[in-house]
Design a protein around this motif. Structure first.
Motif, PDB file in Angstrom:
ATOM      1  N   UNK A   1       0.790  -1.226   0.000  1.00  0.00           N
ATOM      2  CA  UNK A   1       0.000   0.000   0.000  1.00  0.00           C
ATOM      3  C   UNK A   1       0.817   1.269   0.000  1.00  0.00           C
ATOM      4  N   UNK A   2       2.121   1.180  -0.289  1.00  0.00           N
ATOM      5  CA  UNK A   2       3.026   2.334  -0.311  1.00  0.00           C
ATOM      6  C   UNK A   2       2.893   3.180   0.951  1.00  0.00           C
ATOM      7  N   UNK A   3       3.110   2.580   2.133  1.00  0.00           N
ATOM      8  CA  UNK A   3       2.968   3.358   3.373  1.00  0.00           C
ATOM      9  C   UNK A   3       3.911   4.552   3.404  1.00  0.00           C
ATOM     10  N   UNK A   4       3.406   5.653   3.936  1.00  0.00           N
ATOM     11  CA  UNK A   4       4.190   6.894   3.961  1.00  0.00           C
ATOM     12  C   UNK A   4       5.454   6.727   4.800  1.00  0.00           C
ATOM     13  N   UNK A   5       5.339   5.972   5.893  1.00  0.00           N
ATOM     14  CA  UNK A   5       6.487   5.682   6.748  1.00  0.00           C
ATOM     15  C   UNK A   5       6.578   4.171   6.951  1.00  0.00           C
ATOM     16  N   UNK A   6       7.782   3.625   6.818  1.00  0.00           N
ATOM     17  CA  UNK A   6       7.980   2.191   7.022  1.00  0.00           C
ATOM     18  C   UNK A   6       9.438   1.944   7.368  1.00  0.00           C
TER      19      UNK A   6
ATOM     20  N   UNK B   1      10.296   7.660   2.661  1.00  0.00           N
ATOM     21  CA  UNK B   1       9.521   7.068   3.733  1.00  0.00           C
ATOM     22  C   UNK B   1      10.241   6.014   4.545  1.00  0.00           C
ATOM     23  N   UNK B   2      11.425   5.602   4.092  1.00  0.00           N
ATOM     24  CA  UNK B   2      12.106   4.457   4.700  1.00  0.00           C
ATOM     25  C   UNK B   2      12.980   4.849   5.886  1.00  0.00           C
ATOM     26  N   UNK B   3      12.821   4.133   6.975  1.00  0.00           N
ATOM     27  CA  UNK B   3      13.809   4.128   8.054  1.00  0.00           C
ATOM     28  C   UNK B   3      14.689   2.914   7.821  1.00  0.00           C
ATOM     29  N   UNK B   4      15.968   3.141   7.556  1.00  0.00           N
ATOM     30  CA  UNK B   4      16.887   2.050   7.245  1.00  0.00           C
ATOM     31  C   UNK B   4      17.439   1.498   8.549  1.00  0.00           C
TER      32      UNK B   4
ATOM     33  N   UNK C   1      13.108  -2.978  16.633  1.00  0.00           N
ATOM     34  CA  UNK C   1      12.755  -2.222  15.431  1.00  0.00           C
ATOM     35  C   UNK C   1      11.526  -1.350  15.668  1.00  0.00           C
ATOM     36  N   UNK C   2      11.452  -0.196  14.995  1.00  0.00           N
ATOM     37  CA  UNK C   2      10.289   0.690  15.155  1.00  0.00           C
ATOM     38  C   UNK C   2       8.989  -0.003  14.758  1.00  0.00           C
ATOM     39  N   UNK C   3       7.904   0.395  15.399  1.00  0.00           N
ATOM     40  CA  UNK C   3       6.589  -0.142  15.050  1.00  0.00           C
ATOM     41  C   UNK C   3       6.168   0.355  13.674  1.00  0.00           C
ATOM     42  N   UNK C   4       5.159  -0.317  13.106  1.00  0.00           N
ATOM     43  CA  UNK C   4       4.631   0.092  11.818  1.00  0.00           C
ATOM     44  C   UNK C   4       5.003  -0.873  10.716  1.00  0.00           C
ATOM     45  N   UNK C   5       4.684  -0.543   9.469  1.00  0.00           N
ATOM     46  CA  UNK C   5       4.996  -1.409   8.326  1.00  0.00           C
ATOM     47  C   UNK C   5       6.487  -1.756   8.291  1.00  0.00           C
ATOM     48  N   UNK C   6       6.762  -3.002   7.905  1.00  0.00           N
ATOM     49  CA  UNK C   6       8.139  -3.502   7.974  1.00  0.00           C
ATOM     50  C   UNK C   6       8.449  -4.398   6.781  1.00  0.00           C
ATOM     51  N   UNK C   7       9.615  -4.160   6.171  1.00  0.00           N
ATOM     52  CA  UNK C   7      10.145  -5.036   5.123  1.00  0.00           C
ATOM     53  C   UNK C   7      11.503  -5.527   5.593  1.00  0.00           C
TER      54      UNK C   7
END
Length: 335
Positions: A51-56, A85-88, A117-123
Motif C-alpha cells: 500500500x506504499x505506506x508513507x512511513x515504514x 519514507x524508509x527508516x533504514x 525495530x520501530x513499530x509500523x509497516x516492515x520489510x
C-alpha cells in the motif's frame, strides 16, 4: 556456537571482518552489485504491494559490510516515495562490521535485535543470517534422543585445551523433535535452532499487527530432516568445528520448514532456489544491461558472477529463498 561467534572479547564476529579474501567467506552481495540491486527492487515492489505506506522500516538482518543495503538503496533511489519514507535499520552486533556499515550506509540506524525495530509497516531482508545462529543437536541412542554437547577432553597436551563432543544422559521428550521421529536410526543427529525460530516468530507477530514482508535467503533445506550440518570455515577452507574456536566461522544449514512452522498467521511462500528467484527478478536482463557498457574484462567478470549466483552447480541451487508476508498481500516478485 554462540560463545565462539559472539563472545564480547573473543567472538569470531566481534574481533574481525570475516568477509572477502582476507576473511573466511564471500557472500552474494560481495560477488556482484546485481544481487543487492535486485533485492532493493524486490523491497520497493513489496512496499507498493503493502500500500506504499508513507512511513515504514526497511531492515536487514546480519548486513555484513552493508554492501547489499547500499546497492539496494542506489537501485531504488528513483522510486517515488520509497527512500523518503524508509527508516533504514541494520541488525548487527559486531562493532567491527558496524563501523564498516556506517561508511557504506551512513543513513542507517543500528539495532541489536528485531524486537527493537520501530513499530509500523516492515520489510525485512535476511541474506546468510539464519545459518550463523546457534543450533542444538540431538543424537539417537537406544531408541531415545539425547542432547549432544561440547566438553573438555579428559587428556590435553600442551597449554591449549582440547574440546570434544559428548552426549548428555537426560532423555529428550520426543515431542520436541517431531521432524526427527520418522525413520530415525541409531546414531542419527537432529538439529533445532531456537534462536532462529524465535526471530521468525517475532517477525510474524509484527506482520499480524502491521503490513509487512520478509525474504530469507540462505543455504539449507526446504523440509525438516535428520543430519549433522554443523560446519566451520577457516581461511576459506572447511575445518574441524572444534579446532579453531573463536577463529573460524561456524554455521549450520537452515531448516526453512521449521522457520515456517513458527510463523503462524502469515502467508508463507515455500522455498525456491536462489537461481530461480534471481532469474524471476530479471538478473539476466540486468547482466546484459551492465555488459552493454563494459569492457571485455568487465563483461567476463559479470558473466562469472552471474554463473556463481544462479548456476545449478553453484549458489543457484544450494541457496534457498523463502518469502513471508502479511495475509492478503499480493504475491512477492520472484515467486
Amino acid at each position: 556456537m554462540e560463545i565462539c561467534l559472539a563472545h564480547p572479547e573473543h567472538g569470531y564476529y566481534i574481533t574481525r571482518d570475516p568477509l572477502g579474501q582476507a576473511g573466511d567467506f564471500t557472500t552474494s552481495p560481495e560477488i556482484s552489485q546485481m544481487f543487492g540491486e535486485l533485492l532493493g527492487l524486490w523491497a520497493a515492489d513489496m512496499w507498493m504491494k503493502l500500500g506504499s505506506p508513507e512511513k515504514f522500516t526497511l531492515a536487514e538482518l546480519g548486513p555484513g559490510r552493508g554492501t547489499l543495503m547500499a546497492d539496494a538503496l542506489r537501485a531504488t533511489a528513483r522510486v517515488p516515495g520509497f527512500a523518503k519514507g524508509a527508516t533504514i535499520a541494520l541488525i548487527e552486533t559486531s562493532p567491527v562490521l558496524r563501523s564498516v556499515q556506517r561508511k557504506n550506509v551512513p543513513l542507517a540506524q543500528h539495532f541489536n535485535d528485531v524486537k527493537a525495530l520501530p513499530d509500523g509497516p516492515l520489510i525485512v531482508l535476511a541474506n546468510e543470517f539464519f545459518d550463523a545462529l546457534p543450533i542444538r543437536q540431538f543424537v539417537r541412542q537406544s531408541g531415545q534422543w539425547h542432547e549432544r554437547a561440547v566438553t573438555l577432553a579428559r587428556e590435553t597436551t600442551g597449554d591449549v585445551p582440547k574440546f570434544v563432543f559428548t552426549v548428555l544422559p537426560d532423555v529428550i521428550d520426543p515431542a520436541y523433535l517431531p521432524h526427527a521421529l520418522k525413520d530415525a536410526k541409531e546414531g542419527d543427529i537432529a538439529e533445532t535452532c531456537p534462536a532462529g525460530q524465535n526471530i521468525a516468530h517475532h517477525i510474524s507477530a509484527r506482520f499480524a499487527r502491521a503490513p509487512g514482508a520478509a525474504v530469507f535467503i540462505d543455504y539449507g533445506h526446504a523440509h525438516s530432516g535428520i543430519g549433522d550440518t554443523l560446519q566451520a570455515l577457516h581461511n576459506h577452507q572447511y575445518a574441524d568445528v572444534l579446532a579453531h574456536l573463536g577463529e573460524a566461522d561456524l554455521t549450520a544449514h537452515v531448516d526453512f520448514e521449521a522457520l515456517a512452522r513458527t510463523m503462524q498467521g502469515t502467508t508463507i511462500y515455500e522455498p525456491i532456489s536462489q537461481g530461480t528467484f534471481l532469474t524471476g527478478l530479471g538478473i539476466h536482463v540486468r547482466a546484459d544491461f551492465l555488459k552493454s557498457d563494459a569492457s571485455s574484462e568487465q563483461a567476463n567478470a559479470i558473466d562469472t558472477a552471474l554463473t556463481r549466483l544462479t548456476g545449478t552447480d553453484q549458489m543457484g541451487n544450494l541457496f534457498k529463498v523463502m518469502a513471508v508476508t502479511s495475509n492478503g498481500v499480493q504475491t512477492p516478485a520472484g515467486f
